[in-house]
Write an enzyme that holds these catalytic residues in place. Structure first.
Site, PDB file in Angstrom:
ATOM      1  NE  ARG A  11       8.118   4.863 -18.512  1.00 50.68           N
ATOM      2  CZ  ARG A  11       7.342   6.098 -18.695  1.00 50.68           C
ATOM      3  NH1 ARG A  11       7.209   6.847 -17.816  1.00 50.68           N
ATOM      4  NH2 ARG A  11       6.441   6.042 -19.698  1.00 50.68           N
ATOM      5  CE  LYS A  65       2.605   5.929 -22.014  1.00 54.04           C
ATOM      6  NZ  LYS A  65       2.183   7.460 -21.860  1.00 54.04           N
ATOM      7  CE1 TYR A  91       1.410   8.761 -14.671  1.00 53.48           C
ATOM      8  CE2 TYR A  91       3.095   7.182 -15.310  1.00 53.48           C
ATOM      9  CZ  TYR A  91       2.495   8.086 -14.321  1.00 53.48           C
ATOM     10  OH  TYR A  91       3.361   8.536 -13.326  1.00 53.48           O
ATOM     11  CG  HIS A 132      -2.092  10.037 -20.836  1.00 54.59           C
ATOM     12  ND1 HIS A 132      -1.776  11.480 -20.126  1.00 54.59           N
ATOM     13  CD2 HIS A 132      -1.038   9.306 -20.550  1.00 54.59           C
ATOM     14  CE1 HIS A 132      -0.619  11.183 -19.536  1.00 54.59           C
ATOM     15  NE2 HIS A 132      -0.261   9.944 -19.718  1.00 54.59           N
ATOM     16  CD  GLU A 144      -3.589   9.967 -16.871  1.00 60.08           C
ATOM     17  OE1 GLU A 144      -4.409   9.766 -17.651  1.00 60.08           O
ATOM     18  OE2 GLU A 144      -2.922   8.850 -16.469  1.00 60.08           O
ATOM     19  CG  ASP A 193       1.528  10.799 -22.655  1.00 56.76           C
ATOM     20  OD1 ASP A 193       1.641  10.288 -23.587  1.00 56.76           O
ATOM     21  OD2 ASP A 193       2.529  10.664 -21.899  1.00 56.76           O
ATOM     22  NE  ARG A 221       3.023  14.770 -38.259  1.00 58.19           N
ATOM     23  CZ  ARG A 221       3.443  15.430 -39.277  1.00 58.19           C
ATOM     24  NH1 ARG A 221       3.038  16.783 -39.414  1.00 58.19           N
ATOM     25  NH2 ARG A 221       4.272  15.091 -40.179  1.00 58.19           N
TER      26      ARG A 221
END
Length: 371
Positions: free
Chosen positions: A15, A75, A94, A96, A118, A269, A280
């Site tokens: 993306r 990301k 994003y 996270h 987010e 995420d 993991r």
């Protein structure tokens, strides 16, 4: 403002944060847009497409990071990109952070303003996460169906079955945006579907949408255990905005599943929502691992696999706020769009979003944007 769009470097992240139409909007209001060479190619957008919209193409990622006042990404930054952090830099992506203490540490240490897509909230909803959640929910069933087949290591089950042979039993934990999207696809493919949630209103809405097509259960440990034990495919979608996901699917439950069955953790995420996927994450290059004979799919950027769809959906949702920040500055943008305030996770060396502070053991500091 100078906005930088570097090429994504996460494993098979295809993306890009912005589409040409959005570039034209930003340039029209006297902003400068810098885009790294080839950033949009995997999403079907050429450098020439961006140039025609008014962007400047840069050969090096370092030029983007060093010149830009705001970095606009998809990301979270990778370790290789931490060296570009500096005080006052705005990072709009994003993040996270609840499941990534190392990144949180770097943002705090370097006094980066981290705006997490987010956690931007409007009336309790997550408008900038929603389009990716819709895609991830749809793809979760698609990927799960593949891994039920023998060539992928599964038990050899066709999701929709055939006349005289039962269809697969799909269990979806969570009836939010991801769960609803997953339910829609699973029902459409002819599976037997069970959805669990603690929100009775959400279950009622799904029941009304799919009358006589699904079974709904209140989410408690006993019901989850029974549903998982009898499932061919489990899709876990549990989400607490900005916080680490709770592990509702326990290791003992997985042990009771049959060999070759599949679990898809869409909440990876945010740290993972099962005992065995917690911390993991997998990747598109190595999407699964096997524990107790059960295939676990825990790819942290599921929508990246359908970049042409995801990029446009993402840019459509995020451009309005990006333009407000660039045109008005952060303080005035937050005055115009108060939902942005919850999106600001780090500011001037402090964590300013409470769930992240709690999960990373940082002091929470209420946001106070300078004049």
């Amino acid at each position: 403002m100078i906005i930088g769009i570097p090429k994504e470097i996460k494993d098979q992240e295809s993306r890009v944060a912005i589409i040409p139409g959005a570039v034209a909007e930003l340039v029209k209001s006297n902003n400068k847009v810098l885009i790294e060479t080839g950033a949009g190619v995997a999403s079907g957008i050429s450098d020439d497409d961006y140039r025609q919209a008014g962007a400047e193409i840069c050969d090096k990622a370092s030029d983007i990071w060093q010149k830009a006042e705001m970095i606009y990404k998809v990301k979270e930054p990778m370790k290789e990109e931490y060296k570009y952090f500096r005080p006052g830099l705005i990072l709009y992506t994003y993040l996270h952070l609840a499941s990534n203490e190392e990144l949180t540490d770097e943002l705090i240490k370097n006094e980066v303003t981290g705006i997490a897509l987010e956690t931007v909230q409007v009336d309790g909803k997550l408008p900038l996460l929603r389009p990716m959640s819709e895609i991830a929910g749809r793809m979760a069933v698609q990927e799960g169906a593949q891994y039920l087949t023998k060539p992928k290591g599964g038990r050899g089950i066709l999701l929709q079955g055939v006349p005289g042979v039962r269809p697969a039993n799909v269990v979806i934990v969570g009836a939010g945006t991801v769960g609803t999207a997953a339910t829609r696809i699973a029902v459409g493919m002819g599976a037997r579907v069970t959805v669990l949630d603690v929100n009775i209103d959400a279950l009622t809405e799904l029941h009304n949408i799919f009358p006589d097509k699904i079974e709904t259960l209140y989410s408690n440990p006993l019901n989850i255990e029974e549903a998982v034990r009898n499932a061919d495919l489990v899709i876990s979608t549990v989400l607490i905005p900005g916080a680490r996901a709770p592990q509702l699917i326990k290791e003992e439950m997985v042990k009771q599943m049959k060999e070759g069955y599949v679990i898809v953790d869409v909440a990876i995420d945010q740290g993972g929502s099962t005992d065995l996927t917690k911390g993991r994450p997998t990747s598109h290059s190595q999407p699964t691992f096997v524990e107790y004979g059960v295939i676990h799919y825990a790819v942290a950027n599921i929508p990246g696999a359908v970049a042409m769809t995801s990029t446009y959906a993402l840019s459509n949702a995020t451009t309005r706020y990006a333009k407000a920040i660039c045109d008005l500055g952060l303080r005035r943008a937050c005055e115009r769009f108060p939902e942005l305030i919850k999106g600001i996770n780090t500011y001037k060396g402090f964590v300013t979003y409470e769930p992240v502070a709690k999960d990373t053991d940082y002091e929470y500091r209420q946001l106070n944007i300078d004049q």
